[in-house]
Design an enzyme around this catalytic site. Structure first.
Site, PDB file in Angstrom:
ATOM      1  N   GLU A 133      57.176  47.903  40.673  1.00 14.14           N
ATOM      2  CA  GLU A 133      57.391  49.341  40.749  1.00 14.14           C
ATOM      3  C   GLU A 133      58.372  49.645  41.895  1.00 14.14           C
ATOM      4  O   GLU A 133      58.241  49.056  42.953  1.00 14.14           O
ATOM      5  CB  GLU A 133      56.088  50.107  41.002  1.00 14.14           C
ATOM      6  CG  GLU A 133      56.274  51.601  40.771  1.00 14.14           C
ATOM      7  CD  GLU A 133      55.000  52.437  40.946  1.00 14.14           C
ATOM      8  OE1 GLU A 133      54.024  51.931  41.541  1.00 14.14           O
ATOM      9  OE2 GLU A 133      55.006  53.575  40.491  1.00 14.14           O
ATOM     10  N   GLY A 267      51.026  49.361  50.357  1.00 12.42           N
ATOM     11  CA  GLY A 267      49.618  49.082  50.634  1.00 12.42           C
ATOM     12  C   GLY A 267      49.042  48.163  49.569  1.00 12.42           C
ATOM     13  O   GLY A 267      48.398  47.161  49.863  1.00 12.42           O
ATOM     14  N   ALA A 268      49.303  48.517  48.307  1.00 10.53           N
ATOM     15  CA  ALA A 268      48.802  47.736  47.185  1.00 10.53           C
ATOM     16  C   ALA A 268      49.539  48.181  45.940  1.00 10.53           C
ATOM     17  O   ALA A 268      50.229  49.195  45.953  1.00 10.53           O
ATOM     18  CB  ALA A 268      47.299  47.946  47.009  1.00 10.53           C
ATOM     19  N   MET A 269      49.381  47.412  44.837  1.00 13.74           N
ATOM     20  CA  MET A 269      50.097  47.751  43.596  1.00 13.74           C
ATOM     21  C   MET A 269      49.182  47.534  42.406  1.00 13.74           C
ATOM     22  O   MET A 269      48.588  46.474  42.254  1.00 13.74           O
ATOM     23  CB  MET A 269      51.358  46.877  43.493  1.00 13.74           C
ATOM     24  CG  MET A 269      52.141  47.095  42.207  1.00 13.74           C
ATOM     25  SD  MET A 269      52.797  48.798  42.077  1.00 13.74           S
ATOM     26  CE  MET A 269      52.744  49.012  40.296  1.00 13.74           C
ATOM     27  N   GLU A 270      49.128  48.571  41.546  1.00 11.61           N
ATOM     28  CA  GLU A 270      48.136  48.633  40.479  1.00 11.61           C
ATOM     29  C   GLU A 270      48.505  47.876  39.211  1.00 11.61           C
ATOM     30  O   GLU A 270      48.256  48.362  38.108  1.00 11.61           O
ATOM     31  CB  GLU A 270      47.873  50.101  40.136  1.00 11.61           C
ATOM     32  CG  GLU A 270      49.058  50.852  39.483  1.00 11.61           C
ATOM     33  CD  GLU A 270      49.946  51.613  40.459  1.00 11.61           C
ATOM     34  OE1 GLU A 270      49.993  51.233  41.631  1.00 11.61           O
ATOM     35  OE2 GLU A 270      50.595  52.586  40.028  1.00 11.61           O
ATOM     36  N   GLU A 304      43.482  51.717  43.560  1.00  9.63           N
ATOM     37  CA  GLU A 304      44.187  50.870  42.586  1.00  9.63           C
ATOM     38  C   GLU A 304      43.398  50.762  41.283  1.00  9.63           C
ATOM     39  O   GLU A 304      43.973  50.773  40.204  1.00  9.63           O
ATOM     40  CB  GLU A 304      44.443  49.476  43.176  1.00  9.63           C
ATOM     41  CG  GLU A 304      45.246  49.481  44.476  1.00  9.63           C
ATOM     42  CD  GLU A 304      46.519  50.298  44.427  1.00  9.63           C
ATOM     43  OE1 GLU A 304      47.182  50.302  43.368  1.00  9.63           O
ATOM     44  OE2 GLU A 304      46.844  50.962  45.433  1.00  9.63           O
ATOM     45  N   HIS A 307      43.828  53.674  39.076  1.00  5.58           N
ATOM     46  CA  HIS A 307      45.097  53.631  38.331  1.00  5.58           C
ATOM     47  C   HIS A 307      44.975  52.859  37.008  1.00  5.58           C
ATOM     48  O   HIS A 307      45.836  53.016  36.146  1.00  5.58           O
ATOM     49  CB  HIS A 307      46.162  52.906  39.163  1.00  5.58           C
ATOM     50  CG  HIS A 307      46.948  53.760  40.102  1.00  5.58           C
ATOM     51  ND1 HIS A 307      47.560  54.928  39.725  1.00  5.58           N
ATOM     52  CD2 HIS A 307      47.285  53.569  41.415  1.00  5.58           C
ATOM     53  CE1 HIS A 307      48.237  55.425  40.769  1.00  5.58           C
ATOM     54  NE2 HIS A 307      48.068  54.631  41.801  1.00  5.58           N
ATOM     55  N   GLU A 326      50.153  59.255  41.679  1.00  5.28           N
ATOM     56  CA  GLU A 326      49.652  58.919  43.014  1.00  5.28           C
ATOM     57  C   GLU A 326      48.684  59.961  43.569  1.00  5.28           C
ATOM     58  O   GLU A 326      47.695  59.625  44.213  1.00  5.28           O
ATOM     59  CB  GLU A 326      50.822  58.719  43.981  1.00  5.28           C
ATOM     60  CG  GLU A 326      51.697  57.514  43.645  1.00  5.28           C
ATOM     61  CD  GLU A 326      50.905  56.224  43.518  1.00  5.28           C
ATOM     62  OE1 GLU A 326      49.752  56.151  43.976  1.00  5.28           O
ATOM     63  OE2 GLU A 326      51.440  55.268  42.921  1.00  5.28           O
TER      64      GLU A 326
HETATM   65 ZN    ZN Z   1      48.801  54.489  43.824  1.00  3.67          ZN
END
Ligand code: ZN
Length: 856
Positions: A133, A267-270, A304, A307, A326
């Site tokens: 992303e 931070g993180a990715m879904e 996450e 999502h 988001e």
């Molecule tokens: Zn997010």
């Protein structure tokens, strides 16, 4: 007919399935791949255009039945596309596109990239992972890299036998190859967007899967860190079950892996079924972590997983929808964490996030939550405080206004209606309207497409039976050098919720304020009034002196924590808007001296720190004494050490007050105690509770001599947990020794600091009044190096530090430099930082005069 959009692929081909095989070479930092993509051509074509960047396509052809059409390839680097020039016209219909390609495992933390870590034996180990992303799948395989081009994905990875490989689907086969490698095959995914595809290969270990209502859940970490995974596993299992139940839709994947990556820019990715995280957002020693650190992990894990439905199952049609994706996931993160640990009071703590949103949304350079996005690059600016924090605040306001059950029914209706599809923002409002019968679209449009927020002025009639509510646009007061524009004066649609109290009890009054002014008639006179019931409205409240004093006097007995929080937040905002003087803010803080809530105190301490920054040098001692008088009794009331019965928030509050007393109050006794504790922690990490240990590190760092500073640095290098490393490394920025500040800056450019952390650490040093000028000079001298070395998305985050500059000479230097060195990936955000800097300059010009009277 309209002209073709240069930001989108020609709408002549629709992929439906990708069969992908990737072969990474971790040592050489390269990869090769082959793909077979089922694609429907909507027309007879001579050329086929798709996305590819930094890839060499070595071979490509179209095939169907026994027909084969070869292609030669050219690239358009600016458009990030490859064009396949077909040897003959391919007729409309379904084909298989075959391609072979090679690429580099880069160090940019996007696309298919490399990350390294040092294992317990001291050896440097390498892994390869992905971050796609918004538009980086095109760096890993040629594809239709747009969110609406959903397809299924069957992934295979060829990897050295001793490495773990994971992707979105469950592993369904592992075939040994003759050369010591193996081919791992993953189950085909549901239809999804390319930005959600993921693969990770490396010296990783997975926890035993736990079964969450039929879904296997694992936490995956670099080898040797398995003992840091149980908390994330617990939070993950809770979130998965809670969210499937809340949405009333089963989890859409076939398994769920939560993967910690040592180098990660967000931070993180879904990614569906294969969520990747920065280590501090997943790995933790639950016995030695602060409440905030544990909460961060619960939050990010919940965000996450939220999502997986909202984002992955139902996806935005185009990048303008990032904000909704988001904002909603952020809202669901609070809801989930609140259910996971009710004692953490997650919605009260959310006040702090709302404050961050207010702080930017009070500027003339703020932006609407949603705006037109032509290119994907336009959308990169959407990953900011207005999307996450303001967006989530507005969703929360809507939920509270409609009622929780009706809101939930609307979300379920939306997800069920659009499952596996793509949507526009309005589809969500329409679904909630259909489920509730309320005019949601119209109300939300005035929050989504209009920047800023209102100031609600509340005045009572003499007989206290009528309340007049007025709205006007709210704005901070900036130094004229900022050239701030006047806000749009038109009224908006504001759900205002008031609460009045009498001797007999309280009454809630809801109005949808659509004009500039409205009156509320009461049955009986009231004694006191709260202008923002439970603090859910995204607006600020202005009261008369008497009105404020009346409610502040009853704060401890009649107001909820979020309402008390709101009193502080509003007065701070009004101070920055030059509508009240600092004396009124300090008077309010004195009213709240018996406060016992963590978040309210955090805001009180935060605004005190803000005042301290702009106080005159000759006023600091008086302000410190004032702070000691406020904080010391509250700290004494908590007792010296945690008791077994007390809540985690009380333990955290003790640490917050201790730090405020030592740092803003400059209390010598607390400083000496912190130094003792810091020494004791060297031998026994459990010498004090984790929250206190965290505060101790910052207190000691703030007054560190060289030996202490080096000791902090040593503890950072030796740290076993990501939290401990960051705690000590970050504290290096807090020193009041200018020479050490210089050393800290230089350290950021060495391998001792990960590139994912470097600019965040520098930003922190801005917050240290003594360090500001030194840090700025360092940035100017090393600008090219900094912008080349660190992930481009973190440059605007670095410049966030300028918001605290109050010296007009330095501010002018900063502005001149930024005129010469624009930051295209964050132009809007940087303009906000600049304007906010001029707000601080204006504040610094007027507070010392006001403070002299307030402290007298
Ligand atoms: Zn997010």
């Amino acid at each position: 007919m309209s002209a073709p959009d240069p930001n989108r692929l020609p709408p002549v081909a629709r992929p439906s399935h990708y069969d992908l095989e990737l072969v990474p070479d971790l040592d050489a930092a390269t990869f090769t791949g082959v793909e077979a993509v089922t694609v429907e051509l909507l027309d007879d074509l001579d050329d086929l255009v798709l996305h590819a960047l930094d890839l060499a396509v070595t071979e490509a052809w179209l095939e169907r039945d026994d027909q084969r059409v070869d292609a030669t390839v050219t690239y358009d680097t600016a458009a990030e596309t490859a064009t396949l020039h077909l040897a003959q016209t391919a007729a409309a219909g379904t084909w298989t596109l075959h391609a072979a390609f090679t690429g580099e495992l880069n160090d940019k933390l996007v696309g298919f990239y490399r990350s390294t870590f040092v294992d317990d034996a001291g050896a440097t180990r390498t892994l390869a992972c992905t971050q796609f992303e918004s538009t980086h799948a095109r760096r890993a395989f040629p594809c239709w890299d747009e969110p609406a081009a959903k397809a299924t994905f069957a992934v295979r990875l060829v990897v050295p036998d001793d490495l773990l490989a994971v992707s979105n689907g469950a592993e369904i086969a592992s075939e040994p190859l003759a050369d010591g490698r193996r081919r791992v095959t993953f189950a085909t995914t549901m239809v999804m967007s390319t930005y959600l595809v993921a693969f990770v290969v490396g010296p990783l270990e997975a926890s035993e899967p736990i079964d969450v209502d039929g879904v296997p859940l694992r936490v995956i970490a670099p080898v040797g860190k398995a003992d840091l995974t149980p908390f994330a596993l617990e939070a993950g299992a809770f979130s998965l079950r809670f969210l499937a139940d809340w949405y009333a839709i089963p989890y859409p994947g076939d398994k769920l892996d939560l993967v910690a990556i040592p180098d990660f820019s967000f931070g993180a990715m879904e990614n569906l079924g294969c969520v990747t995280f920065r280590e501090t957002a997943l790995l933790v020693d639950r016995d030695r972590a602060t409440q905030a650190e544990l909460q961060r992990i619960a939050d990010v894990v919940a965000h996450e997983i939220a999502h997986m439905w909202f984002g992955d199952l139902v996806t935005m049609n185009w990048w303008n929808g990032i904000w909704l994706n988001e904002a909603f996931a952020t809202f669901m993160e609070m809801l989930t964490t609140d259910a996971f640990r009710p004692e953490w009071q997650r919605w009260v703590d959310f006040g702090l996030a709302r404050s961050a949103a207010f702080d930017t949304d009070s500027l003339s350079t703020t932006r609407p939550i949603e705006y037109e996005v032509r290119s994907a690059a336009d959308a990169e600016g959407m990953f900011d405080v207005l999307t996450y924090e303001k967006g989530a605040s507005v969703v929360r306001m809507l939920q509270q206004y409609l009622g929780e059950d009706r809101f939930q029914a609307g979300i379920r209706h939306y997800l069920t209606t659009h499952a596996h599809g793509n949507t526009e923002t309005t589809d969500l409002w329409d679904a909630i309207e259909a489920a509730t019968g309320e005019p949601v679209r119209q109300t939300m449009d005035s929050w989504i497409f209009r920047p800023g927020h209102p100031l609600i002025s509340v005045t009572a009639a003499e007989d206290r039976r009528t309340i007049t509510v007025r709205q006007s646009p709210f704005a901070f007061h900036a130094d004229p050098a900022a050239g701030a524009a006047a806000p749009d004066p038109r009224p908006r649609s504001v759900p205002v919720v008031l609460r009045t109290g009498t001797g007999d009890g309280t009454t809630v009054h809801r109005i949808l304020l659509e004009e500039a002014e409205a009156t509320v008639a009461l049955d009986a006179p009231f004694d006191w009034l709260v202008g923002n019931h439970e603090g859910n409205g995204f607006y600020r409240v202005e009261r008369s002196d008497d009105g404020l004093a009346e409610v502040a006097a009853r704060a401890a007995t009649q107001l909820s924590p979020l309402e008390r929080y709101g009193l502080v937040e509003d007065q701070w905002g009004l101070l920055l808007a030059d509508r009240v003087e600092v004396g009124r803010l300090l008077a309010l803080l004195r009213h709240l001296a018996t406060e016992d809530d963590l978040s309210v105190w955090q805001r009180m301490v935060g605004v005190l720190g803000g005042v301290e920054r702009v106080a005159g040098d000759d006023q600091r001692e008086a302000l410190a004494a004032w702070t000691r008088a406020l904080v010391a009794p509250a700290l004494r009331a908590l007792g010296p050490a945690p008791t077994p019965e007390e809540s985690e928030r009380t333990t955290a509050l003790r640490a917050t007050l201790t730090e405020a007393l030592a740092r803003i109050g400059r209390d010598d006794e607390q400083l000496a105690l912190a130094r003792e504790r810091f020494a004791a922690l060297a031998d026994d990490p459990a010498a004090v509770d984790a929250d206190m240990a965290d505060a101790v590190v910052r207190i000691v760092a703030g007054r560190a001599d060289e030996a202490t500073w080096e000791e902090l640095r040593r503890r950072a290098s030796a740290a076993r947990t990501p939290q401990d490393r960051l705690r000590h490394q970050g504290a290096l920025a807090d020193t009041d020794d200018v020479e050490l500040v210089g050393r800290f800056c230089a350290l950021v450019l060495t391998d001792e600091v990960r590139t994912q952390d470097g600019l965040f650490l520098l930003r922190r040093a801005f917050g240290n009044r003594v360090a500001t000028a030194t840090v700025w000079r360092f940035i100017v001298e090393h600008w090219d190096e900094l912008t080349a070395r660190f992930p481009s998305a973190s440059v605007p985050r670095l410049l966030e530090g300028i918001r605290t500059i109050g010296d007009p000479v330095l501010a002018a230097e900063v502005a001149a430099f930024l005129d010469q060195h624009p930051v295209p990936q964050g132009a809007t955000v940087v303009s906000q930082h600049r304007e906010r800097m001029w707000v601080t300059v204006a504040l610094a010009a007027r507070v010392p005069g006001q403070l002299a009277a307030a402290l007298a």
